[in-house]
Design a protein around this motif. Structure first.
Motif, PDB file in Angstrom:
ATOM      1  N   ALA A  28       3.098   6.436  -5.372  1.00 32.60           N
ATOM      2  CA  ALA A  28       3.009   6.476  -6.800  1.00 32.60           C
ATOM      3  C   ALA A  28       1.742   7.371  -7.171  1.00 32.60           C
ATOM      4  N   LYS A  29       0.512   7.145  -6.345  1.00 33.02           N
ATOM      5  CA  LYS A  29      -0.569   8.162  -6.656  1.00 33.02           C
ATOM      6  C   LYS A  29      -0.353   9.556  -6.362  1.00 33.02           C
ATOM      7  N   SER A  47      -2.048   2.925  -9.374  1.00 34.99           N
ATOM      8  CA  SER A  47      -2.106   3.303  -7.917  1.00 34.99           C
ATOM      9  C   SER A  47      -3.196   4.214  -7.495  1.00 34.99           C
ATOM     10  N   ARG A  48      -3.443   5.043  -8.624  1.00 35.76           N
ATOM     11  CA  ARG A  48      -4.827   6.106  -8.123  1.00 35.76           C
ATOM     12  C   ARG A  48      -5.955   5.221  -7.638  1.00 35.76           C
ATOM     13  N   PHE A  74       1.808   2.129 -13.527  1.00 36.43           N
ATOM     14  CA  PHE A  74       1.833   1.940 -12.126  1.00 36.43           C
ATOM     15  C   PHE A  74       1.190   3.053 -11.340  1.00 36.43           C
ATOM     16  N   ILE A  75       1.566   4.327 -11.851  1.00 34.45           N
ATOM     17  CA  ILE A  75       0.625   5.549 -11.232  1.00 34.45           C
ATOM     18  C   ILE A  75      -0.823   5.335 -11.455  1.00 34.45           C
ATOM     19  N   GLN A  80       0.692  -1.199  -0.084  1.00 36.28           N
ATOM     20  CA  GLN A  80       0.018  -0.092  -0.044  1.00 36.28           C
ATOM     21  C   GLN A  80       0.884   1.212   0.024  1.00 36.28           C
ATOM     22  N   LYS A 104      -6.060   2.499  -6.293  1.00 36.75           N
ATOM     23  CA  LYS A 104      -5.719   1.711  -4.905  1.00 36.75           C
ATOM     24  C   LYS A 104      -5.500   2.476  -3.736  1.00 36.75           C
ATOM     25  N   SER A 105      -5.492   3.854  -4.010  1.00 36.86           N
ATOM     26  CA  SER A 105      -4.925   4.696  -2.724  1.00 36.86           C
ATOM     27  C   SER A 105      -5.926   5.950  -2.855  1.00 36.86           C
ATOM     28  N   PHE A 136       3.520   2.124  -1.315  1.00 32.58           N
ATOM     29  CA  PHE A 136       3.966   2.213  -2.757  1.00 32.58           C
ATOM     30  C   PHE A 136       2.839   2.635  -3.769  1.00 32.58           C
ATOM     31  N   TYR A 137       1.834   2.025  -3.362  1.00 32.72           N
ATOM     32  CA  TYR A 137       0.667   2.759  -4.336  1.00 32.72           C
ATOM     33  C   TYR A 137       0.395   4.236  -3.853  1.00 32.72           C
ATOM     34  N   ASP A 138       0.560   4.226  -2.463  1.00 38.65           N
ATOM     35  CA  ASP A 138       0.262   5.789  -2.228  1.00 38.65           C
ATOM     36  C   ASP A 138       1.356   6.973  -2.718  1.00 38.65           C
ATOM     37  N   PHE A 164       2.632  11.050  -6.613  1.00 38.84           N
ATOM     38  CA  PHE A 164       3.367  11.614  -7.743  1.00 38.84           C
ATOM     39  C   PHE A 164       2.539  11.842  -9.188  1.00 38.84           C
ATOM     40  N   GLY A 165       1.517  11.206  -9.202  1.00 38.79           N
ATOM     41  CA  GLY A 165       0.419  11.238 -10.397  1.00 38.79           C
ATOM     42  C   GLY A 165      -0.324  12.430 -10.273  1.00 38.79           C
TER      43      GLY A 165
END
Lengths: 634, 282, 144
Positions: free
Chosen positions: B48-49, C9-10, C5-6, B42, C12-13, B44-46, B51-52
């Protein structure tokens, strides 16, 4: 060549001072100050080429320099006595008399005037001190030229008092150079007294009630140091039979009889370096114009006290006195850092931090291993540069915003971007690696690690000083982002000194390995192995070059990314959604639909570190430690 | 050369490990609260998000401070892996701490301001303790250099049991665990909105999160030195320590900074004195 | 690959921020119920944050009035893109039984764009979770 150079660094400032005093034209004065500054700075660098030397000037017009100095010494003491009567201060009278009579008796009946005593001796420590005094001192004098002009405009003076001001400021440079080069202890004492006197006159310069009061306090405290010096000197002579400091030091670590005079001389150093419980004179000295604070009360004169303690270090190595000095120094380091946290007056923070760092240097002298002595010298160099810079910044800021309170400096970046950034550079060089002050602190902590009490005080003190520095640096940046902050106008000399000093603090830190191998190692002996800019010893490693390179890259990268962020979305700060939506306004909509401006202020931790709360106890403990130090010597 | 490889290895591996530790932390915390919890990956998902997301800033110095914080944290871990000097590593880490605070102070938001001040007090609280831990390691092994310390032939834990507990206090503060999580807090905890991180958002928050992973590894690395003689010992020690941290986090209420300063300094200094006197006596 | 991945991830988080516009607290309690061990939305990476600058999804309950409309708008503006808004409960959707009040503007969508409407009085936690998952579809839609 050597006599010429010595004359340049000691006598030229005296001539220039007289020139400043008598030629009352501001252009001429500016030229004199600039010329002298450049001359002595260049000479101080050229002196490094001489290496260590011993020199006696002989006679002038048939009169020996020794007698001239003695004569001048008595003249000076009587001038101090005159001021004691003028100020109606009993303490100063007593202390002046306590210096004049023993000194007269000493000169007339004890001293063997036929004995040959070299007047000057220089090793790396002296030469480094000369360079600091001449280069940083000159830069501060340059800064003083536009500063004093604005200063007098603020005061609306009818008749300019600048000739007097520059007389003492420039004279001081020569006296200080003389002090660190003297080998004859009588000469050292003379220059010691001259710096005391200059400091007194400069603190009182503005001639306000508070200035005179604080100057008086500085004078009596430093006179007390003078008394300790005279008695220490006489006692030392009666034991060793020599006036030469080198002769005293060559005898190696002392025992019994010699420790008390050494203790007294160190006590003189303590008063000069404003160690607890003598710190109050230096705090009071902050009423003086900022160049005075920068020159006398942070980067050079107070270093004279430290210099004496450090100079005598080999004589008391391994004794109880040494341990006592380490404890006194470490305690000052901790206590002054703690009180600094509770302060919001910028100059007072700098003053406390100065005393604290002087304590650290004295603590290193007390630890008295080669590592610790190395640390002390490194600290002297880098502390002088960074602290001078910070004082000048506060002076510039004070003229810019009319306040020296750090709360008023919140968001200074929006008003004075250049000064704000230079101040932050100064602050970072005080607390962060790989800069010189931290290198010194690192060496100090590593060399103190065997000593339980000292290491506890050093670790607490170093953490505490991080607090007041970090928050000061941070609050200069506070503020909403603006696309373009308007450039700041500065006097050319102000800009020159600030930029040069800021660049010097950074660049000289980069060269710390070179300074170490070139200057410190030949003097104190090999302590660190230097390979590729990395200090290493069996107990520790400090990678100067690698960290410098990586951090420089980091800063550049961060700056590029910051620049790119100029055009990204600009969000108002979070205020629970109730922001007043006007650009540049930091308010939220409060009760009754009225905008309320947000206000933030620092935690000053008064309950823990308040000045009123701590000062009495701290003085008490400081006094007890000094008694312990001297008593142990007896 | 070997040093350089170790350093780069450290800089590459540390965030992965740090993220995993953080993920396990959230999972174990959830289990302690009878929840199921997020996936281990989790964090890492956080990040990565984050950064998006679109970049929004309030003061461009925040960008600068976030980057310097990250690089200083990475550098300190790199130096740790390169077996450099303990004190030096700690001072390099302090660069990061200072810049995080400066970034917080750069925003005029009152939440960020208070958070930054509290963060400074946290630094004030843990820094002397960590220096004392290092000094005590020096007293046992005779060096601040990690390579020399690793040559010491018995676990430091045997000689410095109380210093390990002192380090535990520093660890708790550094990991932002209750009762010491008042400058900012992790996971879903909230304190003065998000304290010093309030005005960081998107990618810059992501940068700070990664820096925090580095710091986690940094401080766990210091803990690992206390049982450097066996790999099993290191794993057991770290697992126990971290579980204790999670347990403390879940059983303690958040306290005030005044309490922290008084309590941690008095207990920490007392324990240090006792342990160091043992050393002198032994 | 990093971009993919980004994007993944959106979904997922989703960090949620909950804003109460003047609800009777019924819906608010149900929103918080989602975080309890019973429903445990953290399984899906949902974290309840208190700061719009960190949030991806805004959950709004209650009726909007002129006073809090400004605050709602401001909080919505402070959320960095990409973001989603979920209106919860009858009041949030339309003003509910307070719709005709003199101080009520109506539903959330009168002030900010709403992506998902979760009905109910109060809305059930299952429905709210379903709404969040539906909002994630918006983030999924950003893939590509």
């Amino acid at each position: 060549m050597l006599p010429m150079m010595l004359a340049l660094v000691i006598l030229l400032p005296l001539m220039a001072a007289l020139g400043c005093y008598f030629l009352r034209v501001s252009t001429i004065r500016t030229m004199i100050v600039l010329g002298t500054g450049v001359c002595i700075a260049a000479t101080s660098l050229a002196l490094f080429g001489q290496g260590s030397f011993t020199y006696s000037p002989g006679t002038i017009l048939g009169i020996s320099w020794d007698s001239l100095v003695t004569l001048a010494d008595f003249a000076l003491l009587f001038v101090i006595l005159y001021y004691a009567f003028k100020l109606k201060n009993q303490l100063i009278k007593v202390f002046a008399v306590l210096q004049i009579i023993p000194l007269a008796v000493f000169e007339l009946f004890f001293v063997d005037h036929a004995a040959e005593v070299p007047a000057f001796y220089a090793d790396s420590l002296s030469l480094i001190m000369v360079a600091i005094i001449s280069i940083i001192g000159s830069l501060i004098c340059f800064f003083a030229i536009p500063y004093m002009k604005t200063h007098e405009e603020h005061l609306h003076l009818v008749k300019s008092r600048q000739p007097r001001f520059f007389f003492y400021l420039v004279l001081f440079l020569g006296a200080m150079n003389g002090l660190v080069l003297s080998n004859n202890i009588l000469w050292l004492y003379f220059f010691f007294e001259v710096t005391t006197f200059c400091s007194f006159m400069l603190i009182a310069h503005d001639d306000t009630e508070i200035a005179v009061k604080n100057a008086t306090r500085a004078l009596w405290m430093n006179s007390l140091g003078g008394v300790a010096f005279v008695f220490g000197m006489i006692w030392a002579y009666s034991v060793t039979g020599s006036l030469s400091i080198q002769a005293i030091l060559e005898a190696g670590p002392m025992d019994g009889a010699m420790l008390v005079p050494l203790g007294l001389l160190c006590l003189a150093g303590f008063t000069k370096a404003a160690q607890i419980p003598f710190q109050s004179w230096l705090l009071g000295a902050m009423v003086a114009p900022t160049p005075v604070s920068a020159l006398l009360h942070s980067s050079t004169m107070v270093k004279a006290g430290v210099y004496i303690v450090l100079r005598l270090a080999p004589a008391y190595a391994g004794t109880f006195l040494s341990e006592g000095i380490a404890l006194c120094g470490a305690f000052t380091f901790l206590a002054c850092a703690a009180i600094a946290v509770s302060q919001s007056n910028g100059k007072k923070i700098l003053a406390y931090s100065t005393i604290s760092n002087l304590g650290l240097i004295i603590c290193c002298a007390g630890i008295n291993t080669t590592w610790a002595i190395t640390a002390a010298i490194i600290l002297i160099i880098f502390h002088a540069a960074s602290k001078a810079l910070l004082f000048l910044c506060v002076g510039t800021i004070e003229h810019g915003i009319g306040s020296r309170d750090i709360e008023d400096m919140r968001g200074l970046y929006l008003k004075m971007p250049r000064t704000a950034i230079i101040t932050i550079v100064g602050i970072l060089t005080m607390v962060l690696p790989p800069f010189g002050v931290l290198l010194g602190k690192w060496m100090a902590i590593e060399s103190a690690s065997g000593d339980l009490f000292v290491i506890v005080m050093l670790s607490l003190g170093s953490a505490i000083s991080l607090v007041f520095w970090a928050r000061w640096a941070g609050m200069l940046l506070t503020g909403p982002l603006r696309e373009k902050v308007p450039a700041e106008s500065q006097n050319i000399l102000t800009r020159f000194t600030l930029t040069v000093l800021a660049a010097a603090t950074v660049v000289v830190s980069l060269f710390s390995p070179v300074i170490y191998t070139g200057l410190i190692e030949p003097m104190v002996g090999k302590t660190y192995e230097i390979t590729g800019g990395v200090f290493s010893s069996p107990i520790g490693v400090f990678a100067v070059y690698p960290i410098f390179i990586i951090l420089a890259a980091a800063f550049i990268y961060a700056w590029i990314d910051t620049k790119k962020s100029g055009n990204i979305q600009n969000g108002a700060s979070y205020m629970c959604g109730a922001n007043v939506k006007e650009p540049g306004v930091q308010s939220f909509i409060g009760p009754m639909n009225v905008p309320v401006e947000i206000k933030a202020s620092n935690y000053y931790l008064e309950a823990f570190f308040g000045e009123e709360k701590l000062t009495m106890w701290v003085n008490f403990v400081g006094l007890a430690l000094i008694v312990l130090m001297l008593g142990g010597a007896l | 050369m070997e040093t350089l490889i170790l350093m780069i290895l450290g800089i590459v591996v540390a965030p992965v490990l740090g993220g995993l530790v953080s993920g396990i932390d959230r999972r174990v915390t959830a289990r302690l609260q009878s929840r199921f919890g997020p996936p281990i990956l989790q964090p890492f998902y956080d990040v990565a998000k984050l950064f998006g997301k679109v970049k929004v800033i309030n003061n461009f110095w925040q960008v600068f401070c976030a980057w310097v914080y990250l690089i200083a944290a990475a550098l300190s871990v790199g130096l740790l892996f390169a077996q450099s000097d303990l004190l030096l590593i700690f001072f390099v880490q302090a660069i990061g701490a200072v810049f995080l605070v400066m970034g917080g102070l750069a925003s005029p938001s009152p939440f960020s301001q208070i958070g930054a001040q509290r963060e400074l007090i946290q630094v004030l609280t843990y820094e002397p303790l960590i220096i004392l831990v290092f000094a005590s390691i020096f007293m046992v092994t005779g060096s601040f250099r990690i390579d020399e310390i690793l040559n010491y032939d018995q676990p430091l834990l045997a000689k410095l049991p109380l210093m390990f507990i002192v380090l535990g206090y520093a660890l708790t503060i550094k990991l932002r665990k209750s009762p010491f999580d008042f400058s900012t807090s992790h996971h879903a905890h909230q304190e003065i909105v998000k304290g010093v991180l309030t005005d960081y958002s998107g990618p810059y928050l992501g940068i700070i999160e990664i820096a925090h992973w580095y710091e986690t590894i940094f401080i766990l690395g210091i803990c690992a030195l206390f049982w450097h003689t066996s790999l099993v010992g290191v794993v057991v020690l770290l697992a126990t320590t971290y579980f204790a941290e999670i347990l403390i986090d879940n059983t303690m209420a958040r306290m005030t900074w005044r309490w922290m300063l008084k309590y941690v300094w008095s207990v920490g200094l007392a324990m240090s004195f006792v342990n160091l006197i043992w050393l002198h006596a032994g | 690959m990093l971009k993919k991945f980004i994007d993944n991830s959106r979904a997922k988080s989703p960090w949620i921020m909950h804003f109460d516009c003047g609800s009777c607290n019924g819906c608010d309690i149900e929103v918080l119920a989602c975080l309890t061990p019973m429903y445990d939305v953290e399984r899906f990476g949902v974290v309840n944050v208190g700061n719009p600058k960190h949030a991806d999804v805004l959950l709004v309950t209650g009726t909007v009035n002129p006073r809090n409309a400004k605050v709602l708008r401001n909080i919505y503006d402070q959320m960095p893109d990409p973001k989603g808004v979920i209106a919860i409960g009858a009041c949030g959707l339309s003003g509910g039984i307070f719709r005709e009040c003199y101080n009520v503007l109506g539903g959330i969508d009168k002030v900010i764009p709403v992506d998902i409407y979760v009905p109910g009085c109060p809305a059930k936690p299952e429905a709210i979770i379903d709404g969040v998952v539906a909002a994630l579809a918006k983030f999924e839609g950003l893939k590509g």
